[in-house]
Design a protein around this motif. Structure first.
Motif, short mmCIF file in Angstrom:
data_model
loop_
_atom_site.label_atom_id
_atom_site.label_comp_id
_atom_site.label_asym_id
_atom_site.label_seq_id
_atom_site.Cartn_x
_atom_site.Cartn_y
_atom_site.Cartn_z
N HIS A 1 1.00 -1.16 -0.09
CA HIS A 1 -0.02 -0.14 0.21
C HIS A 1 0.96 1.17 0.03
CE1 HIS A 1 -3.43 2.54 2.07
NE2 HIS A 1 -3.25 2.69 0.81
N ALA A 2 0.34 2.23 -0.89
CA ALA A 2 1.17 3.29 -1.13
C ALA A 2 0.32 4.50 -1.51
CB ALA A 2 2.21 3.45 -2.35
N ASN A 3 0.55 5.74 -0.79
CA ASN A 3 -0.37 6.68 -1.18
C ASN A 3 0.47 8.01 -1.19
OD1 ASN A 3 -1.05 7.61 1.62
ND2 ASN A 3 -2.81 6.98 1.51
N CYS A 4 0.21 9.00 -2.00
CA CYS A 4 0.99 10.26 -2.16
C CYS A 4 0.08 11.34 -2.68
CB CYS A 4 2.11 10.10 -3.22
SG CYS A 4 3.48 9.00 -2.87
N PHE A 5 0.39 12.39 -1.89
CA PHE A 5 -0.21 13.67 -2.56
C PHE A 5 0.70 14.49 -3.69
CE2 PHE A 5 -2.04 13.67 1.84
CZ PHE A 5 -3.48 14.23 1.71
N ILE A 6 0.20 14.82 -4.55
CA ILE A 6 1.11 15.12 -5.82
C ILE A 6 0.64 16.71 -5.81
CG2 ILE A 6 1.91 14.91 -8.03
CD1 ILE A 6 0.51 12.49 -8.23
N GLU A 7 1.59 17.57 -5.23
CA GLU A 7 1.40 18.98 -5.29
C GLU A 7 1.26 19.37 -6.83
OE1 GLU A 7 0.59 20.71 -2.73
OE2 GLU A 7 0.48 22.41 -3.55
N ALA A 8 0.39 20.07 -7.10
CA ALA A 8 0.08 20.65 -8.57
C ALA A 8 0.35 22.04 -8.90
CB ALA A 8 -1.06 20.07 -9.21
N GLY A 9 0.59 22.74 -7.92
CA GLY A 9 0.80 24.25 -7.90
C GLY A 9 -0.59 24.87 -7.93
N ALA A 10 -0.47 26.32 -7.79
CA ALA A 10 -1.71 27.17 -7.52
C ALA A 10 -2.72 26.59 -6.61
CB ALA A 10 -2.26 27.18 -8.76
N GLY A 11 -2.25 26.06 -5.25
CA GLY A 11 -3.00 25.94 -4.46
C GLY A 11 -3.72 24.51 -4.52
N ALA B 1 -3.67 20.13 -5.41
CA ALA B 1 -2.93 18.83 -5.61
C ALA B 1 -3.88 17.78 -5.89
CB ALA B 1 -2.36 18.38 -4.05
N LEU B 2 -3.29 16.64 -6.47
CA LEU B 2 -3.72 15.32 -6.60
C LEU B 2 -3.36 14.32 -5.44
CD1 LEU B 2 -2.43 16.48 -9.52
CD2 LEU B 2 -3.59 14.81 -10.41
N LEU B 3 -4.21 13.05 -5.61
CA LEU B 3 -3.78 11.94 -4.59
C LEU B 3 -3.91 10.92 -5.40
CD1 LEU B 3 -3.57 11.12 -1.55
CD2 LEU B 3 -5.96 10.98 -1.50
N ILE B 4 -2.82 9.98 -5.18
CA ILE B 4 -2.90 8.65 -5.71
C ILE B 4 -2.77 7.40 -4.46
CG2 ILE B 4 -2.07 9.20 -7.80
CD1 ILE B 4 0.86 8.27 -7.11
N ASP B 5 -3.38 6.30 -4.63
CA ASP B 5 -3.57 5.37 -3.73
C ASP B 5 -3.54 4.33 -4.45
OD1 ASP B 5 -3.97 4.77 -0.73
OD2 ASP B 5 -5.84 3.69 -1.76
N PHE B 6 -2.41 3.04 -4.18
CA PHE B 6 -2.24 1.75 -4.96
C PHE B 6 -1.67 0.76 -4.02
CE2 PHE B 6 2.22 2.92 -6.21
CZ PHE B 6 2.15 4.30 -5.75
N ASN B 7 -1.59 -0.29 -4.68
CA ASN B 7 -0.54 -1.08 -4.06
C ASN B 7 0.03 -1.99 -5.02
OD1 ASN B 7 -2.70 -3.02 -4.81
ND2 ASN B 7 -3.25 -3.48 -2.61
N TYR B 8 0.74 -3.52 -4.43
CA TYR B 8 1.46 -4.29 -5.55
C TYR B 8 0.36 -4.58 -6.72
CZ TYR B 8 4.71 -5.58 -1.82
OH TYR B 8 5.82 -5.53 -0.98
N GLU B 9 -0.68 -4.85 -6.32
CA GLU B 9 -1.68 -5.21 -7.37
C GLU B 9 -2.54 -4.43 -8.05
OE1 GLU B 9 -1.22 -8.29 -7.65
OE2 GLU B 9 -0.14 -8.83 -5.67
N THR B 10 -2.71 -3.32 -7.36
CA THR B 10 -3.81 -2.52 -8.20
C THR B 10 -2.94 -1.08 -8.33
OG1 THR B 10 -5.38 -3.21 -6.68
CG2 THR B 10 -6.18 -1.18 -7.59
N GLU B 11 -3.25 -0.65 -9.62
CA GLU B 11 -2.73 0.82 -10.15
C GLU B 11 -3.31 2.00 -9.43
OE1 GLU B 11 -2.55 1.97 -14.10
OE2 GLU B 11 -4.11 0.53 -14.43
N PRO B 12 -2.80 3.07 -9.49
CA PRO B 12 -3.44 4.35 -9.10
C PRO B 12 -4.65 4.43 -10.04
CG PRO B 12 -1.14 4.61 -9.24
CD PRO B 12 -1.27 3.66 -9.70
N LEU B 13 -5.72 4.26 -9.49
CA LEU B 13 -7.18 4.64 -10.26
C LEU B 13 -7.90 6.01 -9.76
CD1 LEU B 13 -8.28 0.95 -10.12
CD2 LEU B 13 -7.43 2.16 -11.76
N PRO B 14 -8.72 6.39 -10.56
CA PRO B 14 -9.50 7.73 -10.16
C PRO B 14 -10.58 7.20 -9.32
CG PRO B 14 -9.81 7.18 -12.65
CD PRO B 14 -8.95 6.21 -12.14
N GLY B 15 -11.27 8.09 -8.57
CA GLY B 15 -12.26 8.05 -7.52
C GLY B 15 -12.02 8.82 -6.25
N HIS B 16 -12.31 8.02 -5.18
CA HIS B 16 -12.16 8.83 -4.02
C HIS B 16 -11.47 8.02 -2.93
CE1 HIS B 16 -15.37 11.05 -5.92
NE2 HIS B 16 -14.85 12.25 -5.23
#
Ligand SMILES: Cc1cc2nc3c(=O)[nH]c(=O)nc-3n(C[C@H](O)[C@H](O)[C@H](O)COP(=O)(O)OP(=O)(O)OC[C@H]3O[C@@H](n4cnc5c(N)ncnc54)[C@H](O)[C@@H]3O)c2cc1C
Length: 414
Positions: free
Chosen positions: A332-342, A344-359
């Motif tokens: 399990h990994a998750n990371c906020f990705i700062e995108a500038g201008a106030g 950010a994105l968020l990704i959440d994934f693990n060994y088997e499941t790639e980062p996917l959209p949603g919540h």
């Protein structure tokens, strides 16, 4: 149950494991010792903001020993090697520390000497890195004095700590030069050994589109042979060259040098072979590994280190009690990705499941793979969570160590 638990490294993983073990083990069951070469705990995600003048190194550094709870021994010393045969750690000052259980938490090392021309990092003239505190601080005045030209961010090779940090750097650079009113005078270029913006297909496509929208050029599958500062060019092994006026380089990473000096402990890169689900090393049953020091195919990230802590502490407890280990860690990994201008994105994934959209963590949580102000606030709040919740070994409310599927949308990869 009793034993001497020695933890090598008092960074993210070593600190949270020590504090959790202190609580998880019955009083008197273990002597817990943390060894680190210095007493300065750096909040490494904060390094991203230093070059843009948004924070300073002293604002993201705290005394290491103060993060360790009562009853844990802190030894400020450099580890020279580990003797797996006699279960002893040899320190650079000649002292030895015996152990019953060893936890390797010594992180990854930056190896600029592995790339021709990267001694230029020491001159801090046109070639910089933000991956260490001295480099990040030196880059701030260099960016402030940059009035136009080609700013190239180069990832020399994978794996690196926080694989999204180079993306965050160019997103913030786009925002920074817009704010200074000179964005049209700056060419932003991201040069990566990957075949896209990120390692996994859906996130790679979505982040690639975001780079495009922000006018950042992406150069892929570039394997850097040398950095030529006088000629202002990156040279690739395939003969391609990339010109720059200012280069920001993420050097090759490897394990810590002492791992290479310790017979049988590490692989060719200095990372410690580790079972991907139990976090027990495969080199000795009484050696466990957490964080960037392992050879696991998970991201080298603080979030991964945090999630690993749950399984690792449970398994050290089980090992000392003579019980079977739990195979729980799922990458399990998750990371906020700062995108500038106030935003950010968020990704959440693990060994088997790639980062996917949603919540995340549920269907009504923070948006995944989409720029939002809430994610940016989450990124800012995280520093407080790091010092007060994560390091002290508490669970973050609502966040589970295993990856939740609720809230994620399956999308076609193409
Ligand atoms: C620029 C940047 C941005 C980042 N952003 C994020 C982010 O947004 N989100 C995220 O999740 N992660 C992020 N990370 C990654 C995160 O900081 C690391 O993955 C995490 O700190 C790993 O923890 P660790 O315990 O394995 O290693 P560390 O926290 O690096 O600790 C290792 C410790 O071992 C000690 N040590 C090493 N060798 C020796 C020796 N021979 N003797 C004694 N002590 C030794 C070191 O002094 C250090 O204290 C970022 C990293 C960087 C560089």
């Amino acid at each position: 149950m009793s034993g001497r638990v020695v933890i090598l490294g008092g960074g993210t993983g070593g600190t949270l494991v020590a504090n959790r073990l202190r609580r998880a083990l019955p009083p008197g069951a273990a002597e817990i010792t943390v060894i680190d070469r210095d007493d300065r705990h750096l909040y490494q995600p904060g390094l991203l903001f230093v070059p843009f003048g948004l924070t300073r190194v002293d604002q993201i550094t705290r005394p290491r020993h103060r993060q360790l709870h009562h009853g844990i021994t802190f030894v400020e010393a450099t580890v020279d090697q580990v003797d797996l045969e006699t279960n002893r750690v040899l320190l650079a000052d000649g002292a030895t520390v015996p152990y019953d259980v060893l936890v390797v938490a010594s992180g990854a090392a930056l190896l600029p000497e592995e790339t021709e021309g990267l001694e230029a990092l020491r001159r801090r003239d046109r070639v910089f890195t933000f991956y260490d505190p001295i480099g990040a601080a030196a880059l701030a005045p260099a960016l402030a004095g940059f009035d136009g030209g080609r700013l190239v961010l180069n990832v020399v090779d994978m794996p690196i700590k926080c694989p999204v940090a180079p993306l965050e750097f160019v997103f913030l650079a786009d925002w920074y030069f817009r704010r200074r009113g000179i964005r049209e005078l700056v060419d932003l270029v991201l040069v990566t050994p990957l075949d896209g913006a990120f390692t996994r297909p859906v996130a790679s496509r979505m982040l690639g589109e975001l780079l495009d929208r922000k006018g950042v050029e992406l150069v892929t599958e570039f394997s850097t042979a040398s950095v030529d500062e006088p000629d202002r060019r990156l040279h690739g092994y395939d003969g391609r060259t990339v010109p720059f006026d200012l280069a920001v380089v993420v050097p090759i990473h490897g394990g810590q040098p002492y791992v290479g000096r310790s017979a049988g402990l590490g692989d060719a890169l200095g990372f410690v072979p580790t079972d991907r689900h139990t976090l027990q090393s495969t080199v000795r049953p009484n050696v466990f590994v957490i964080g960037d020091a392992s050879d696991l195919p998970a991201s080298k990230a603080g979030s991964v280190t945090h999630f690993e802590g749950t399984t690792l502490v449970e398994n050290v407890r089980r090992f000392l009690a003579g019980e079977a280990l739990a195979s729980r860690f799922d990458g399990h990994a998750n990371c906020f990705i700062e995108a500038g201008a106030g935003k950010a994105l968020l990704i959440d994934f693990n060994y088997e499941t790639e980062p996917l959209p949603g919540h995340y963590p549920l269907a009504i949580g923070l948006p995944l793979l989409r720029e939002s102000r809430r994610n940016h606030l989450g990124k800012l709040l995280f520093q407080w969570v790091y010092w007060h919740v994560l390091l002290s070994g508490h669970e973050v409310p609502g966040i589970s160590a295993t990856m939740p599927l609720a809230g994620k949308w399956r999308v076609p990869a193409a």
